[in-house]
Design an enzyme around this catalytic site. Sequence first.
Site, PDB file in Angstrom:
ATOM      1  N   GLU A   1     -41.216  28.672  43.033  1.00 48.96           N
ATOM      2  CA  GLU A   1     -41.167  28.853  41.667  1.00 48.96           C
ATOM      3  C   GLU A   1     -39.886  28.162  41.139  1.00 48.96           C
ATOM      4  OE1 GLU A   1     -41.213  33.180  40.945  1.00 48.96           O
ATOM      5  OE2 GLU A   1     -41.487  32.780  38.794  1.00 48.96           O
TER       6      GLU A   1
ATOM      7  N   ARG B   1     -47.681  27.807  35.797  1.00 52.84           N
ATOM      8  CA  ARG B   1     -48.172  29.290  35.692  1.00 52.84           C
ATOM      9  C   ARG B   1     -48.612  29.791  34.310  1.00 52.84           C
ATOM     10  NH1 ARG B   1     -44.583  34.635  36.880  1.00 52.84           N
ATOM     11  NH2 ARG B   1     -44.642  34.864  34.502  1.00 52.84           N
TER      12      ARG B   1
ATOM     13  N   GLU C   1     -42.819  38.948  46.361  1.00 52.00           N
ATOM     14  CA  GLU C   1     -41.425  38.874  46.038  1.00 52.00           C
ATOM     15  C   GLU C   1     -40.505  40.002  45.978  1.00 52.00           C
ATOM     16  OE1 GLU C   1     -42.763  37.738  41.926  1.00 52.00           O
ATOM     17  OE2 GLU C   1     -41.970  39.556  41.085  1.00 52.00           O
TER      18      GLU C   1
ATOM     19  N   TYR D   1     -45.550  41.657  29.498  1.00 51.61           N
ATOM     20  CA  TYR D   1     -44.673  40.991  30.544  1.00 51.61           C
ATOM     21  C   TYR D   1     -44.728  39.673  30.840  1.00 51.61           C
ATOM     22  CZ  TYR D   1     -41.340  41.060  34.158  1.00 51.61           C
ATOM     23  OH  TYR D   1     -40.441  40.630  35.088  1.00 51.61           O
TER      24      TYR D   1
ATOM     25  N   HIS E   1     -48.479  40.827  38.197  1.00 49.98           N
ATOM     26  CA  HIS E   1     -47.377  41.553  38.317  1.00 49.98           C
ATOM     27  C   HIS E   1     -48.076  43.019  38.335  1.00 49.98           C
ATOM     28  CE1 HIS E   1     -45.785  38.534  35.305  1.00 49.98           C
ATOM     29  NE2 HIS E   1     -44.735  38.863  36.243  1.00 49.98           N
TER      30      HIS E   1
ATOM     31  N   ASP F   1     -33.644  35.730  37.777  1.00 53.51           N
ATOM     32  CA  ASP F   1     -32.779  36.466  38.470  1.00 53.51           C
ATOM     33  C   ASP F   1     -32.295  36.058  39.825  1.00 53.51           C
ATOM     34  OD1 ASP F   1     -35.396  37.371  38.316  1.00 53.51           O
ATOM     35  OD2 ASP F   1     -34.857  38.719  39.939  1.00 53.51           O
TER      36      ASP F   1
ATOM     37  N   GLU G   1     -51.386  35.862  41.784  1.00 54.91           N
ATOM     38  CA  GLU G   1     -50.066  36.559  42.291  1.00 54.91           C
ATOM     39  C   GLU G   1     -50.104  38.041  42.243  1.00 54.91           C
ATOM     40  OE1 GLU G   1     -46.632  34.601  40.908  1.00 54.91           O
ATOM     41  OE2 GLU G   1     -45.200  36.516  41.341  1.00 54.91           O
TER      42      GLU G   1
ATOM     43  N   ASN H   1     -32.013  42.305  40.676  1.00 52.24           N
ATOM     44  CA  ASN H   1     -32.123  42.644  39.147  1.00 52.24           C
ATOM     45  C   ASN H   1     -32.087  44.017  38.797  1.00 52.24           C
ATOM     46  OD1 ASN H   1     -32.449  41.765  36.824  1.00 52.24           O
ATOM     47  ND2 ASN H   1     -34.539  41.114  36.952  1.00 52.24           N
TER      48      ASN H   1
ATOM     49  N   ASP I   1     -49.881  35.215  37.324  1.00 48.31           N
ATOM     50  CA  ASP I   1     -49.083  36.578  37.826  1.00 48.31           C
ATOM     51  C   ASP I   1     -49.603  37.771  37.349  1.00 48.31           C
ATOM     52  OD1 ASP I   1     -47.377  38.230  39.053  1.00 48.31           O
ATOM     53  OD2 ASP I   1     -45.607  37.054  38.542  1.00 48.31           O
TER      54      ASP I   1
ATOM     55  N   HIS J   1     -43.060  28.057  34.247  1.00 47.57           N
ATOM     56  CA  HIS J   1     -43.923  28.955  33.305  1.00 47.57           C
ATOM     57  C   HIS J   1     -44.358  28.650  31.803  1.00 47.57           C
ATOM     58  CE1 HIS J   1     -41.891  32.658  35.560  1.00 47.57           C
ATOM     59  NE2 HIS J   1     -42.286  31.759  36.309  1.00 47.57           N
TER      60      HIS J   1
ATOM     61  N   HIS K   1     -40.176  32.997  45.703  1.00 50.62           N
ATOM     62  CA  HIS K   1     -39.824  33.642  44.317  1.00 50.62           C
ATOM     63  C   HIS K   1     -38.872  32.759  43.813  1.00 50.62           C
ATOM     64  CE1 HIS K   1     -38.438  37.390  42.023  1.00 50.62           C
ATOM     65  NE2 HIS K   1     -38.981  36.563  41.188  1.00 50.62           N
TER      66      HIS K   1
ATOM     67  N   ARG L   1     -44.567  35.026  49.135  1.00 47.79           N
ATOM     68  CA  ARG L   1     -43.697  35.096  48.207  1.00 47.79           C
ATOM     69  C   ARG L   1     -42.214  35.529  48.767  1.00 47.79           C
ATOM     70  NH1 ARG L   1     -43.855  33.207  43.550  1.00 47.79           N
ATOM     71  NH2 ARG L   1     -42.955  34.852  42.286  1.00 47.79           N
TER      72      ARG L   1
ATOM     73  N   TRP M   1     -48.927  51.103  39.100  1.00 50.21           N
ATOM     74  CA  TRP M   1     -48.156  50.290  39.721  1.00 50.21           C
ATOM     75  C   TRP M   1     -46.583  50.867  39.998  1.00 50.21           C
ATOM     76  CZ3 TRP M   1     -50.590  49.394  34.791  1.00 50.21           C
ATOM     77  CH2 TRP M   1     -49.822  50.016  33.798  1.00 50.21           C
TER      78      TRP M   1
HETATM   79  C1  CS2 Z   1     -41.961  37.415  38.026  1.00 48.84           C
HETATM   80  C2  CS2 Z   1     -40.540  37.908  37.566  1.00 48.84           C
HETATM   81  O1  CS2 Z   1     -41.232  35.072  38.427  1.00 48.84           O
HETATM   82  C3  CS2 Z   1     -42.102  36.005  38.626  1.00 48.84           C
HETATM   83  O2  CS2 Z   1     -42.992  35.859  39.559  1.00 48.84           O
HETATM   84  O3  CS2 Z   1     -42.735  38.399  38.626  1.00 48.84           O
HETATM   85  O4  CS2 Z   1     -40.668  37.869  36.270  1.00 48.84           O
HETATM   86  C4  CS2 Z   1     -40.262  39.068  38.194  1.00 48.84           C
HETATM   87  O5  CS2 Z   1     -40.732  40.246  37.747  1.00 48.84           O
HETATM   88  C5  CS2 Z   1     -38.671  39.098  38.138  1.00 48.84           C
HETATM   89  O6  CS2 Z   1     -37.951  38.231  38.659  1.00 48.84           O
HETATM   90  C6  CS2 Z   1     -38.178  40.563  38.725  1.00 48.84           C
HETATM   91  O7  CS2 Z   1     -36.654  40.510  39.021  1.00 48.84           O
HETATM   92 MG    MG Z   2     -44.022  37.660  40.050  1.00 50.23          MG
END
Ligand code: CS2
Ligand code: MG
Length: 402
Positions: free
Chosen positions: A339, A147, A262, A159, A212, A316, A236, A37, A210, A122, A312, A283, A402
Amino acid sequence: MKIIEGKLIVTCPGRNFVTLKLITDEGVYGIGDATLNGREKAVVSYLEDHVVPCLIGRDPQQIEDVWQYLYRGAYWRRGPVTMTAIAAVDMALWDIKAKLANMPLYQLLGGRCRDGVMVYGHANGETVEETLSEVEKYIGLGYKAIRLQTGVPGMKSTYGVSKDKMYYEPADNELPTENLWSTEKYLDSLPKLFEKARTKFGFDHHFLHDVHHRLTPIEAARLGKSLEPYRLFWMEDAVVADNQESFRLIRQHTVTPLAVGEIFSSIHDCRNLITEQLIDYIRCTVVHAGGITHLRKIAALADLYNVRTGCHGATDLSPVSMAAALNFDLSIPNFGVQEYMRHTKETDEVFPHSYSFKNGYLNLSDRPGLGVDIDEKLAAKYPYKRAYLPVNRLEDGSMYNW
Ligand code: CS2
Ligand code: MG
């Protein structure tokens, strides 16, 4: 049997995907996902300029040897670009082998360990109420695991929370958009979401969250502790895992299960996390962690330490990755959850596949190989469009954490 051609197919049916197609002298071909991605073209070049020339004339049946050749032979090991490129080759070779055997890949990997693959979807909303009504929709669709993400009050955008629901796309602009973040506001608001969710829906469903990578270890420890009454399936990416030691601190303070990985590309990124039992779910994915060959080694190590998998599966990761992941998930003993962020109709049409969702589980048909293909003519109608994930700043404008 020989590999005679390696083709790179770049397409953007709503988002960018890179696919490697390896063709043999006997007409059988295999495909692999090579999507990274926001850095798609780096992998295209790595494969086209540096890997495909080494594959021409090689026996596609020697999967382990090809893997070792690409990993050790390059001298420069690991890293997301290298490991995504190796993963694409590996997936394509497993696809070829399973087609030659006339079996779905999971049969070659030892056969089914379970009837289906439990997936999580999600549910996200700007407000707690909006998130809860999304949860209700997922429960209505039969999901067992969901989630939950919600907007942080006082922040313009968060996000993982978008206006589109079933099909949202996190890489939202041709240059990175910028989000603001406040740890204090987040830590105050999140437990309220899960309190309301458990009050409304009870404890029959698995709920996940998550972070992030937004917190420091002690903040993550505090969050894990405050979420304990709501019995999450996992928390996560609570912190960035550049320091695997950070998880020791979180672990000392909370029994909320932890998931990470991930963005890992190798078993060495999670070796201590697994062997010290600092996490509960790993993950790593087929596409970013060296393919099926390498992911099976990670899973085998994790199995020794009661760590389960939770690959993951965001948008993407193309349907090629999803099909590969499902073959992997079905065949390993220590699978946890998968996921599943749904792709758009356009993407599904470019990648016809044999997996389908029913009652909270994804399953594969008996189609030989990975169970997925690419429609090259259709793919050609969607040219590459640069797109990036957003970046985050604290309220004072800094990018710390981060
Ligand atoms: C996220 C994603 O799916 C997840 O757990 O963390 O949105 C992630 O940020 C993207 O796949 C990054 O490419
Ligand atoms: Mg994630």
